[in-house]
Design a protein around this motif. Structure first.
Motif, PDB file in Angstrom:
ATOM      1  N   LYS A  14      38.844  32.810  36.243  1.00 14.57           N
ATOM      2  CA  LYS A  14      38.039  34.008  36.012  1.00 14.57           C
ATOM      3  C   LYS A  14      37.279  34.466  37.260  1.00 14.57           C
ATOM      4  O   LYS A  14      37.066  35.648  37.451  1.00 14.57           O
ATOM      5  CB  LYS A  14      37.040  33.731  34.875  1.00 14.57           C
ATOM      6  CG  LYS A  14      37.714  33.571  33.537  1.00 14.57           C
ATOM      7  CD  LYS A  14      36.675  33.338  32.462  1.00 14.57           C
ATOM      8  CE  LYS A  14      37.328  33.206  31.089  1.00 14.57           C
ATOM      9  NZ  LYS A  14      36.342  32.946  30.031  1.00 14.57           N
ATOM     10  N   LYS A  15      36.809  33.499  38.071  1.00 20.38           N
ATOM     11  CA  LYS A  15      35.946  33.860  39.196  1.00 20.38           C
ATOM     12  C   LYS A  15      36.714  33.949  40.510  1.00 20.38           C
ATOM     13  O   LYS A  15      36.904  35.006  41.080  1.00 20.38           O
ATOM     14  CB  LYS A  15      34.806  32.831  39.329  1.00 20.38           C
ATOM     15  CG  LYS A  15      33.955  32.696  38.107  1.00 20.38           C
ATOM     16  CD  LYS A  15      33.121  33.958  37.876  1.00 20.38           C
ATOM     17  CE  LYS A  15      32.197  33.766  36.657  1.00 20.38           C
ATOM     18  NZ  LYS A  15      31.385  34.961  36.386  1.00 20.38           N
ATOM     19  N   LYS A  18      40.048  35.921  40.554  1.00 25.74           N
ATOM     20  CA  LYS A  18      39.785  37.342  40.403  1.00 25.74           C
ATOM     21  C   LYS A  18      39.272  37.949  41.714  1.00 25.74           C
ATOM     22  O   LYS A  18      39.687  39.025  42.130  1.00 25.74           O
ATOM     23  CB  LYS A  18      38.749  37.554  39.291  1.00 25.74           C
ATOM     24  CG  LYS A  18      38.504  39.007  38.963  1.00 25.74           C
ATOM     25  CD  LYS A  18      37.510  39.118  37.822  1.00 25.74           C
ATOM     26  CE  LYS A  18      37.243  40.594  37.498  1.00 25.74           C
ATOM     27  NZ  LYS A  18      36.275  40.705  36.394  1.00 25.74           N
ATOM     28  N   ARG A  19      38.389  37.209  42.368  1.00 29.08           N
ATOM     29  CA  ARG A  19      37.866  37.709  43.645  1.00 29.08           C
ATOM     30  C   ARG A  19      38.947  37.712  44.714  1.00 29.08           C
ATOM     31  O   ARG A  19      39.024  38.612  45.541  1.00 29.08           O
ATOM     32  CB  ARG A  19      36.692  36.840  44.116  1.00 29.08           C
ATOM     33  CG  ARG A  19      35.452  37.030  43.290  1.00 29.08           C
ATOM     34  CD  ARG A  19      34.301  36.263  43.918  1.00 29.08           C
ATOM     35  NE  ARG A  19      33.066  36.499  43.176  1.00 29.08           N
ATOM     36  CZ  ARG A  19      31.905  35.979  43.505  1.00 29.08           C
ATOM     37  NH1 ARG A  19      31.836  35.158  44.557  1.00 29.08           N
ATOM     38  NH2 ARG A  19      30.829  36.238  42.800  1.00 29.08           N
ATOM     39  N   ALA A  21      42.129  38.082  44.244  1.00 25.34           N
ATOM     40  CA  ALA A  21      43.065  39.179  43.993  1.00 25.34           C
ATOM     41  C   ALA A  21      42.459  40.530  44.375  1.00 25.34           C
ATOM     42  O   ALA A  21      43.172  41.458  44.796  1.00 25.34           O
ATOM     43  CB  ALA A  21      43.482  39.185  42.517  1.00 25.34           C
ATOM     44  N   ASN A  22      41.161  40.651  44.218  1.00 26.62           N
ATOM     45  CA  ASN A  22      40.493  41.940  44.489  1.00 26.62           C
ATOM     46  C   ASN A  22      39.744  41.936  45.831  1.00 26.62           C
ATOM     47  O   ASN A  22      38.800  42.693  46.003  1.00 26.62           O
ATOM     48  CB  ASN A  22      39.518  42.257  43.369  1.00 26.62           C
ATOM     49  CG  ASN A  22      40.214  42.405  42.041  1.00 26.62           C
ATOM     50  OD1 ASN A  22      41.355  42.891  41.970  1.00 26.62           O
ATOM     51  ND2 ASN A  22      39.563  41.965  40.960  1.00 26.62           N
ATOM     52  N   ALA A  23      40.146  41.053  46.748  1.00 19.61           N
ATOM     53  CA  ALA A  23      39.422  40.922  48.013  1.00 19.61           C
ATOM     54  C   ALA A  23      39.476  42.216  48.815  1.00 19.61           C
ATOM     55  O   ALA A  23      40.521  42.867  48.909  1.00 19.61           O
ATOM     56  CB  ALA A  23      40.018  39.787  48.837  1.00 19.61           C
ATOM     57  N   LYS A  24      38.306  42.594  49.431  1.00 17.74           N
ATOM     58  CA  LYS A  24      38.226  43.773  50.285  1.00 17.74           C
ATOM     59  C   LYS A  24      37.020  43.627  51.217  1.00 17.74           C
ATOM     60  O   LYS A  24      36.105  42.833  50.945  1.00 17.74           O
ATOM     61  CB  LYS A  24      38.087  45.046  49.472  1.00 17.74           C
ATOM     62  CG  LYS A  24      36.862  45.089  48.589  1.00 17.74           C
ATOM     63  CD  LYS A  24      36.812  46.383  47.811  1.00 17.74           C
ATOM     64  CE  LYS A  24      35.562  46.446  46.932  1.00 17.74           C
ATOM     65  NZ  LYS A  24      35.486  47.689  46.167  1.00 17.74           N
ATOM     66  N   GLU A  26      33.578  44.071  52.930  1.00 18.47           N
ATOM     67  CA  GLU A  26      32.269  44.552  52.475  1.00 18.47           C
ATOM     68  C   GLU A  26      31.877  45.821  53.231  1.00 18.47           C
ATOM     69  O   GLU A  26      32.209  45.985  54.408  1.00 18.47           O
ATOM     70  CB  GLU A  26      31.213  43.472  52.694  1.00 18.47           C
ATOM     71  CG  GLU A  26      31.451  42.193  51.913  1.00 18.47           C
ATOM     72  CD  GLU A  26      31.244  42.392  50.427  1.00 18.47           C
ATOM     73  OE1 GLU A  26      30.572  43.377  50.042  1.00 18.47           O
ATOM     74  OE2 GLU A  26      31.781  41.584  49.648  1.00 18.47           O
TER      75      GLU A  26
END
Length: 419
Positions: A14-15, A18-19, A21-24, A26
């Motif tokens: 979940k944590k 998820k992060r 996969a959605n890394a971008k 800042e």
């Protein structure tokens, strides 16, 4: 065990996953901060530049030079991009808004800051002759004159050095930079540490009755038992200051004191900076050593001119004898009144060439030739004046003696005639 593995699986799924996969990136990593200064400094409207050297004086990396521009007929700043560290000091210092670096000037207006500069200038009131030369030449109106004292507003000064150049008196306008100030402060703090740790010895202490109760100093007069003697012997004497290193108790010049507190830190006696007064002194001279502006001093100061080639002279053919020049002059013995002509004449030994008499003269009777001409007239008037005074004194004595002799003769004649 199984529950723990299941919990760890859920946490990662979940944590972390998820992060991942959605890394971008800042937003803070690519959006420049509000006062981002990596924009080259530009010169807007060079016509408005007053060539004050403020940007040059403020640059800590010496990336600016003032070069003469044939196009504009004056010195303009030239920037060396390789040396520029984009600090923006030059932009904040520029009094006319000629320099710009992005939106720095607009953003800086909302802050209270001191104009950045390397050199700071102060006026020595004991040497100042009140000629107004500094205030007249200051391009940013940073010099004030109130209560018969000239002062430089440190926040407005851009460090252009024009006031020091225009001042006719040697060392009347002093400068100190951040490096010198830092060196003096470090020296003072080192001495303060030695004093607190009793590793500094003031030999004058046991000879000076005014400092018998000063804290932290070894005092042989107060060491009446062996314990104190042993303590004194165990002190590691790092520095010593001989008695009466200076001839007199120093004074503090108010116009030069920047309240850095160096003197208070090293003084074995007591200094009141609020009243600018040395209350207790062992004449060790430490305060003079650590003062960055020579605000603490002893002895009488001498006003020396920087220009010895020329000197002002009063043209006696034009002079109307109003003596305005003599009243305006703030240098003692610089202008005397001839007892022969009752007109003023200038003594080159005392004249500081400030030009105040020249500006005040209502008939333009004061010239500025070579010093030899002024010396010649001064010598002539001094000799003639002394001769005149000698004659007047002789005549006065002769008149007194004549009156006395006349009375005696009359009395003697009356006695002989039995009148």
């Amino acid at each position: 065990m199984s529950s723990s593995i299941w919990y760890l699986y859920e946490f990662v799924r979940k944590k972390w996953l998820k992060r991942f996969a959605n890394a971008k990136t800042e937003k803070e990593a690519y959006v420049p901060p509000e006062r981002y200064r990596r924009i080259p400094v530009s010169i807007d409207q060079p016509d408005n530049c007053i060539s004050c050297n403020g940007c040059y004086q403020s640059c800590p990396s010496e990336a600016i030079e003032m070069q003469y521009s044939e196009e504009y007929g004056k010195n303009l700043p030239v920037f060396f991009p390789g040396s520029c560290i984009a600090c923006g000091n030059c932009v904040e210092t520029c009094p006319t808004g000629v320099l710009e670096q992005g939106t720095l000037r607009k953003e800086a207006k909302q802050y209270i800051w001191t104009v950045p500069k390397i050199n700071n200038y102060i006026i020595d009131d004991e040497l100042c002759v009140k000629c107004d030369s500094c205030r007249r030449i200051c391009p940013v109106n940073a010099i004030t004159y109130e209560n018969n004292v000239y002062r430089i507003k440190s926040n407005d000064c851009v460090g252009c050095n024009r006031c020091a150049t225009a001042c006719p008196v040697e060392n009347a306008i002093k400068s100190y930079n951040e490096y010198e100030l830092s060196e003096k402060i470090n020296r003072a703090q080192n001495l303060k540490f030695l004093k607190k740790s009793k590793k500094i010895k003031y030999e004058t202490f046991n000879n000076n009755s005014n400092t018998e109760n000063i804290e932290g100093i070894s005092n042989k007069d107060n060491t009446n038992d062996d314990t104190n003697d042993n303590n004194i012997k165990n002190i590691l004497i790092v520095e010593e200051y001989a008695p009466d290193s200076i001839d007199e108790i120093p004074r503090i010049v108010s116009s030069l004191c920047i309240k850095c507190n160096n003197c208070v830190d090293v003084c074995p006696g007591k200094i009141d900076l609020n009243e600018l007064n040395v209350l207790e002194c062992v004449k060790c001279g430490l305060c003079i050593e650590v003062c960055p502006t020579t605000a603490i001093r002893t002895g009488k100061v001498v006003k020396k001119t920087l220009n010895t080639e020329n000197c002002y002279i009063i043209n006696e053919d034009k002079c109307i004898g109003c003596r305005i020049c003599s009243k305006a002059c703030n240098v003692e013995n610089a202008i005397s009144i001839s007892s022969e002509t009752n007109m003023p004449y200038i003594n080159p030994d005392y004249c500081v060439r400030c030009g105040l008499c020249h500006r005040e003269c209502p008939v333009d009777a004061i010239d500025f030739p070579e010093t030899s001409e002024s010396e010649k007239l001064n010598k002539y008037r001094s000799v003639r004046g002394n001769f005149q005074l000698l004659i007047e004194k002789d005549l006065e004595n002769y008149a007194k003696n004549y009156v006395i002799a006349k009375d005696e003769i009359l009395e003697k004649g009356k006695n002989e005639l039995n009148l």
